[in-house]
Design an enzyme around this catalytic site. Structure first.
Site, mmCIF file in Angstrom:
data_model
loop_
_atom_site.group_PDB
_atom_site.id
_atom_site.type_symbol
_atom_site.label_atom_id
_atom_site.label_comp_id
_atom_site.label_asym_id
_atom_site.label_seq_id
_atom_site.Cartn_x
_atom_site.Cartn_y
_atom_site.Cartn_z
ATOM 1 N N SER A 113 0.836 -1.194 0.000
ATOM 2 C CA SER A 113 0.000 0.000 0.000
ATOM 3 C C SER A 113 0.877 1.253 0.000
ATOM 4 C CB SER A 113 -0.980 -0.046 1.167
ATOM 5 O OG SER A 113 -2.171 0.644 0.851
ATOM 6 N N LYS A 157 -21.512 18.475 5.687
ATOM 7 C CA LYS A 157 -20.582 18.876 6.732
ATOM 8 C C LYS A 157 -20.508 17.841 7.846
ATOM 9 C CE LYS A 157 -17.632 21.685 8.540
ATOM 10 N NZ LYS A 157 -16.311 21.838 7.912
#
Length: 313
Positions: free
Chosen positions: A125, A177
């Site tokens: 990764s 949000k």
């Protein structure tokens, strides 16, 4: 029993002297530590004037803040005596931001001087991300590498709060949000938004691999379903260049740079909480000031941002 006033004065005087010399000893030790250890914090070695290679180790989970390692690499790139770098990677990955910063630092170095990667047990990764700018990638047959992908997790404990009778009102300035939220279920719109972030970060990762390995983007994308590959598999797929370790990486650099096989290698190491200087300092503080004043000298933690590129077995 009466106490002799002169004896009391002498004892107070001795205590003041003892305190003075304790403070002086601490100050002298800190100055010495700064003079000797401070250089190692930014340089990690002597960085001699004769031609040599440098070694940078990246082990464990890669955190979000890798600024000190980036500074080490950039400083080595500016040093004329440094001819090349061995990047020793043994990491399952970590924060995307930290991996990107290290990737870019290695790319800047590789644009000026050759870099060879020696993969340890794992270079997956983000651990693979930081490796791809190098000119030559070495791995053992059993190294786990690849695992090209990005993870973003959003814990949700709202059902648990419902069971215990806790309700959380969340006020937000816009529908996105408050997404994700640990106290509110993820909305379909929030899931779509987060998936878009993951997709964009994944595209950036794929582009890094394609550019570093000189492979078509479509080819990299076909290999980038998140799975790890052994070193032998990665070699056949073009994700690494050769089976080997640090010895082979050093030999390749020496050959490319027309340097003797015995070319010295300087390790660039960021001083951490387990550094011997800090252990020594802690021990001396306990002796000089006592346990009640020594306290905690250092604390350690790996900071990860919201998106991570990490292999999670």
């Amino acid at each position: 029993m009466s106490v002799d006033p002169d004896l009391m004065v002498d004892r107070l005087r001795l205590r003041r002297r003892l305190l003075f010399w304790r403070v002086a000893a601490v100050a002298a030790f800190v100055l010495a530590l700064t003079g000797v250890g401070g250089r190692s914090l930014l340089q990690g070695g002597t960085l001699t004037a004769r031609p040599h290679l440098v070694r940078v180790r990246v082990t464990g989970v890669i955190g979000s803040d890798v600024s000190r390692q980036v500074a080490l690499i950039d400083k080595a790139a500016e040093n004329r005596a440094v001819r090349g770098m061995i990047l020793d990677v043994d990491s399952p990955g970590g924060a995307v931001s930290g991996g990107e910063a290290l990737h870019d630092a290695v790319a800047r170095f590789a644009a000026r001087k050759p870099v060879a990667v020696a993969m340890g047990g794992t270079a997956a990764s983000a651990g693979y991300m930081i490796s791809v700018p190098a000119q030559r990638l070495f791995a053992t047959r059993s190294t786990l590498t690849g695992s090209i992908g990005v993870i973003m997790e959003a814990p949700d404990v709202s059902s648990l709060l419902d069971k215990v009778g806790v309700k959380v009102d969340q006020l937000v300035s816009g529908p996105m949000k408050g997404q994700p939220s640990a106290v509110q279920p993820l909305s379909p719109e929030g899931r779509q938004m987060l998936q878009g972030l993951v997709a964009d970060l994944f595209d950036q990762f794929v582009t890094m691999v394609a550019q570093g390995r000189h492979m078509p983007v479509e080819r990299v994308r076909a290999l980038a379903d998140g799975r790890p590959y052994t070193g032998r598999q990665a070699l056949a797929l073009g994700l690494i260049d050769q089976i080997g370790g640090e010895r082979e990486a050093k030999a390749w650099l020496a050959s490319r740079l027309h340097l003797p096989p015995t070319v010295p290698v300087e390790e660039l190491k960021v001083a951490g909480p387990r550094d011997w200087r800090l252990r020594l300092m802690h021990g001396m503080l306990r002796v000089i000031l006592g346990d009640e004043w020594a306290g905690s000298v250092v604390s350690q933690g790996v900071a990860l941002d919201g998106a991570v590129a990490i292999w999670k077995p």
